[in-house]
Design a protein around this motif. Structure first.
Motif, PDB file in Angstrom:
ATOM      1  N   TYR A  16     -38.566 -47.113  42.425  1.00 44.69           N
ATOM      2  CA  TYR A  16     -38.148 -48.162  41.495  1.00 44.69           C
ATOM      3  C   TYR A  16     -37.748 -49.460  42.193  1.00 44.69           C
ATOM      4  O   TYR A  16     -36.710 -50.035  41.932  1.00 44.69           O
ATOM      5  N   THR A  17     -38.632 -49.879  43.096  1.00 42.98           N
ATOM      6  CA  THR A  17     -38.531 -51.245  43.610  1.00 42.98           C
ATOM      7  C   THR A  17     -39.274 -52.205  42.685  1.00 42.98           C
ATOM      8  O   THR A  17     -39.288 -53.414  42.918  1.00 42.98           O
ATOM      9  N   SER A  18     -39.909 -51.654  41.658  1.00 45.48           N
ATOM     10  CA  SER A  18     -40.507 -52.445  40.591  1.00 45.48           C
ATOM     11  C   SER A  18     -40.567 -51.576  39.346  1.00 45.48           C
ATOM     12  O   SER A  18     -40.443 -50.343  39.418  1.00 45.48           O
ATOM     13  N   TYR A  19     -40.750 -52.215  38.196  1.00 46.10           N
ATOM     14  CA  TYR A  19     -41.052 -51.500  36.962  1.00 46.10           C
ATOM     15  C   TYR A  19     -41.872 -52.425  36.086  1.00 46.10           C
ATOM     16  O   TYR A  19     -41.455 -53.558  35.846  1.00 46.10           O
ATOM     17  N   PRO A  20     -43.018 -51.922  35.586  1.00 48.27           N
ATOM     18  CA  PRO A  20     -43.652 -50.657  35.924  1.00 48.27           C
ATOM     19  C   PRO A  20     -44.043 -50.608  37.403  1.00 48.27           C
ATOM     20  O   PRO A  20     -44.164 -51.640  38.049  1.00 48.27           O
ATOM     21  N   THR A  21     -44.256 -49.399  37.897  1.00 47.14           N
ATOM     22  CA  THR A  21     -44.530 -49.209  39.316  1.00 47.14           C
ATOM     23  C   THR A  21     -46.017 -49.439  39.613  1.00 47.14           C
ATOM     24  O   THR A  21     -46.856 -49.507  38.711  1.00 47.14           O
ATOM     25  N   PHE A 434     -35.682 -43.491  31.740  1.00 47.42           N
ATOM     26  CA  PHE A 434     -35.984 -44.693  30.964  1.00 47.42           C
ATOM     27  C   PHE A 434     -37.362 -45.277  31.294  1.00 47.42           C
ATOM     28  O   PHE A 434     -37.704 -46.359  30.840  1.00 47.42           O
ATOM     29  N   ASP A 435     -38.166 -44.543  32.059  1.00 44.65           N
ATOM     30  CA  ASP A 435     -39.498 -44.986  32.474  1.00 44.65           C
ATOM     31  C   ASP A 435     -40.513 -44.509  31.443  1.00 44.65           C
ATOM     32  O   ASP A 435     -40.890 -43.343  31.414  1.00 44.65           O
ATOM     33  N   ALA A 436     -40.974 -45.419  30.609  1.00 44.90           N
ATOM     34  CA  ALA A 436     -41.917 -45.056  29.554  1.00 44.90           C
ATOM     35  C   ALA A 436     -43.327 -44.834  30.083  1.00 44.90           C
ATOM     36  O   ALA A 436     -44.182 -44.291  29.375  1.00 44.90           O
ATOM     37  N   HIS A 437     -43.595 -45.240  31.308  1.00 44.48           N
ATOM     38  CA  HIS A 437     -44.943 -45.122  31.878  1.00 44.48           C
ATOM     39  C   HIS A 437     -45.110 -43.902  32.768  1.00 44.48           C
ATOM     40  O   HIS A 437     -46.241 -43.569  33.129  1.00 44.48           O
ATOM     41  N   LEU A 438     -44.025 -43.254  33.151  1.00 45.04           N
ATOM     42  CA  LEU A 438     -44.088 -42.253  34.214  1.00 45.04           C
ATOM     43  C   LEU A 438     -45.058 -41.121  33.883  1.00 45.04           C
ATOM     44  O   LEU A 438     -45.843 -40.695  34.742  1.00 45.04           O
ATOM     45  N   ALA A 439     -45.037 -40.646  32.655  1.00 46.72           N
ATOM     46  CA  ALA A 439     -45.875 -39.506  32.290  1.00 46.72           C
ATOM     47  C   ALA A 439     -47.355 -39.831  32.362  1.00 46.72           C
ATOM     48  O   ALA A 439     -48.192 -38.941  32.585  1.00 46.72           O
ATOM     49  N   SER A 440     -47.710 -41.111  32.231  1.00 47.74           N
ATOM     50  CA  SER A 440     -49.111 -41.500  32.227  1.00 47.74           C
ATOM     51  C   SER A 440     -49.581 -42.012  33.585  1.00 47.74           C
ATOM     52  O   SER A 440     -50.724 -42.429  33.732  1.00 47.74           O
ATOM     53  N   GLY A 441     -48.713 -41.965  34.584  1.00 48.15           N
ATOM     54  CA  GLY A 441     -49.041 -42.503  35.893  1.00 48.15           C
ATOM     55  C   GLY A 441     -49.963 -41.620  36.697  1.00 48.15           C
ATOM     56  O   GLY A 441     -49.958 -40.386  36.553  1.00 48.15           O
ATOM     57  N   ARG A 442     -50.758 -42.232  37.543  1.00 49.15           N
ATOM     58  CA  ARG A 442     -51.658 -41.490  38.425  1.00 49.15           C
ATOM     59  C   ARG A 442     -51.067 -41.330  39.820  1.00 49.15           C
ATOM     60  O   ARG A 442     -51.619 -40.643  40.662  1.00 49.15           O
ATOM     61  N   GLY A 443     -49.937 -41.986  40.060  1.00 54.23           N
ATOM     62  CA  GLY A 443     -49.387 -42.016  41.411  1.00 54.23           C
ATOM     63  C   GLY A 443     -48.648 -40.741  41.772  1.00 54.23           C
ATOM     64  O   GLY A 443     -48.133 -40.026  40.921  1.00 54.23           O
ATOM     65  N   ARG A 444     -48.608 -40.466  43.081  1.00 58.97           N
ATOM     66  CA  ARG A 444     -47.773 -39.394  43.623  1.00 58.97           C
ATOM     67  C   ARG A 444     -46.632 -40.050  44.355  1.00 58.97           C
ATOM     68  O   ARG A 444     -46.803 -41.103  44.982  1.00 58.97           O
ATOM     69  N   HIS A 445     -45.453 -39.460  44.270  1.00 54.76           N
ATOM     70  CA  HIS A 445     -44.250 -40.106  44.798  1.00 54.76           C
ATOM     71  C   HIS A 445     -43.554 -39.221  45.818  1.00 54.76           C
ATOM     72  O   HIS A 445     -43.839 -38.023  45.941  1.00 54.76           O
ATOM     73  N   SER A 446     -42.610 -39.822  46.545  1.00 55.78           N
ATOM     74  CA  SER A 446     -41.825 -39.081  47.533  1.00 55.78           C
ATOM     75  C   SER A 446     -40.647 -38.400  46.851  1.00 55.78           C
ATOM     76  O   SER A 446     -40.275 -38.731  45.726  1.00 55.78           O
ATOM     77  N   VAL A 447     -40.044 -37.449  47.572  1.00 59.35           N
ATOM     78  CA  VAL A 447     -38.931 -36.700  46.999  1.00 59.35           C
ATOM     79  C   VAL A 447     -37.763 -37.636  46.703  1.00 59.35           C
ATOM     80  O   VAL A 447     -37.619 -38.699  47.312  1.00 59.35           O
ATOM     81  N   ALA A 448     -36.896 -37.232  45.753  1.00 64.73           N
ATOM     82  CA  ALA A 448     -35.888 -38.144  45.206  1.00 64.73           C
ATOM     83  C   ALA A 448     -34.683 -38.350  46.129  1.00 64.73           C
ATOM     84  O   ALA A 448     -33.867 -39.234  45.862  1.00 64.73           O
ATOM     85  N   VAL A 449     -34.528 -37.551  47.187  1.00 67.93           N
ATOM     86  CA  VAL A 449     -33.401 -37.748  48.109  1.00 67.93           C
ATOM     87  C   VAL A 449     -33.915 -37.768  49.538  1.00 67.93           C
ATOM     88  O   VAL A 449     -35.011 -37.308  49.815  1.00 67.93           O
TER      89      VAL A 449
END
Length: 449
Positions: A16-21, A434-449
């Motif tokens: 979340y350095t941007s939104y949408p990502t 609060f991310d309305a786009h997350l479920a439709s994203g194609r990206g893979r992300h790093s672990v949360a901690v």
């Protein structure tokens, strides 16, 4: 904190350095759209510039930045020629009434540039943009690149903040990530920068690296504290080999698990706070007199592609291959491939190839997510005043999350949605609510901690 909780809440989510990502950017936002957006900037806007130098003379295996290794300077010189063309093309489309309040050189390794090229690059920027008095100029620095001539050039361009990547001082960890950098080298760079009048020094530390332990990381933290930097960023290593192939050089079996990562992060954070640094957001620390700490205390802390910032500019122009900018209308990203970038700026001066145009809902959700990441909460009164059409939906989502939150991450208090002390390390996970786009994203992300 219970290990099972850490395991469960560490599922990959955006930083979340941007939104949408970035996975939601699209090709409909191109150079023509970008040209119109640039032309709409006027005196009411304040502008930041980000200049990307996508070259290193050594490739660190942990790095997730857009960069490439070169042992020859010719590709760098050719890139600088193209970069100057882009600067002129964009500067010609931006009103001189728009003041530049901040400039950041990132990479790659900007300090790889030859001294005369550093000075020429800054002169090109000054010729094409209107810098305000007192504009902050920050530079990402690799101590292995630096010598007296480069230090003098950095002073000549007016650098006000030196940002040093350290990661870890332990020799065995350094070897496994191909980042050999001694404490003595680093201390020499800090001293040289301060001797030339630099007001602020930032140091980056990584946790979650291969063969890293709580004990070895503690020694690095102590060494960094001894340098008395004004700011310290404590980032979790993002292992994303599907994006950055050179990360396959890192033995995944040597990486600490999420619980060990969490323990490293907590230990380092406690050490930094104990040394007098104020915790800023999820991964920054600053001395109480630093502008970042002041911004956090007065509610003006921001988050952008470089992480936490006190930069109040409402527009960011990214210059160079792969750079991302943010204008009032949306995000814009340049061509990542250096060769194609140079061809595009050679043909017409603009290299934008994708981006995102904000909707009214995007603006409101971006504000909510930024406040969660920066302030660990937000006021229902504020969201209603700023985004009245979205406020009811956000309030419902917040109340629903708190009602279902069996882990005690959040609460409602005094008309505010707030993260508890338990929840703060998992701000990215809470922000994702609060991310309305997350479920439709194609990206893979790093672990949360």
């Amino acid at each position: 904190m219970h290990d099972a909780l850490v395991e469960r809440l560490s599922a990959p989510v955006p930083r979340y350095t941007s939104y949408p990502t970035a996975p939601h950017f699209n090709e409909s936002i191109d150079a023509d759209v970008y040209a119109r957006w640039l032309g709409a900037l006027d005196a009411k806007n304040r502008l930041s510039l980000y200049v990307h130098v996508p070259y290193c003379d050594r490739l660190c295996w942990f790095c997730a930045c857009h960069t490439k290794q070169t042992l020859r300077y010719e590709p760098v010189a050719a890139y600088l020629k193209g970069l100057s063309a882009e600067i002129a093309a964009i500067g010609g489309r931006v009103s001189r009434d728009v003041p530049v309040t901040a400039l950041h050189f990132g990479g790659g390794s900007p300090t790889l540039l030859r001294p005369d090229d550093m000075v020429a690059l800054k002169a090109c920027l000054a010729e094409n943009f209107a810098f305000s008095a007192g504009a902050e100029i920050s530079v990402e620095m690799d101590p292995n690149d630096l010598d007296d001539a480069r230090h003098d050039a950095l002073a000549e361009i007016g650098m006000t903040r030196a940002s040093l990547g350290i990661q870890d001082f332990d020799p065995s960890v350094q070897k496994t990530i191909n980042r050999i950098q001694t404490f003595e080298q680093t201390r020499g760079v800090v001293e040289a920068a301060r001797a030339r009048g630099v007001r602020s020094v930032n140091c980056d530390i990584l946790y979650g690296l291969p063969h890293q332990t709580v004990e070895t990381l503690a020694q690095t933290v102590l060494a960094v504290i001894s340098l008395a930097p004004d700011r310290i960023a404590l980032f979790g290593y993002a292992h994303v080999p599907w994006m950055k192939k050179h990360q396959t050089m890192i033995d995944e079996a040597a990486l600490p698990g999420v619980v060990a990562r969490f323990d490293q992060m907590q230990m380092a954070a406690e050490m930094l706070v104990g040394a007098g640094y104020e915790a800023i957001g999820i991964d920054h620390f600053a001395l109480p007199t630093d502008r970042l700490a002041i911004a956090a205390r007065n509610g003006t802390l921001r988050r952008n592609f470089q992480g936490y910032t006190d930069d109040a500019a409402d527009a960011l122009i990214g210059l160079g291959a792969s750079s991302i900018g943010q204008l009032p209308q949306g995000y814009i990203q340049n061509m990542p491939a250096t060769g194609d970038y140079l061809r595009r700026v050679g043909e017409g001066g603009l290299a934008a190839v994708r981006g995102y145009s904000f909707t009214a809902e995007d603006r409101g959700r971006a504000w909510v997510i930024e406040r969660v990441m920066c302030d660990f909460g937000f006021s229902f009164v504020d969201i209603t005043a700023r985004y009245p059409e979205l406020a009811g939906t956000i309030r419902s989502e917040a109340l629903q999350f708190v009602a279902s939150d069996k882990d005690g991450l959040t609460r409602i208090e005094g008309g505010r949605f707030m993260l508890t002390a338990t929840g703060r390390p998992f701000a990215r996970t809470v922000a994702a609510v609060f991310d309305a786009h997350l479920a439709s994203g194609r990206g893979r992300h790093s672990v949360a901690v």
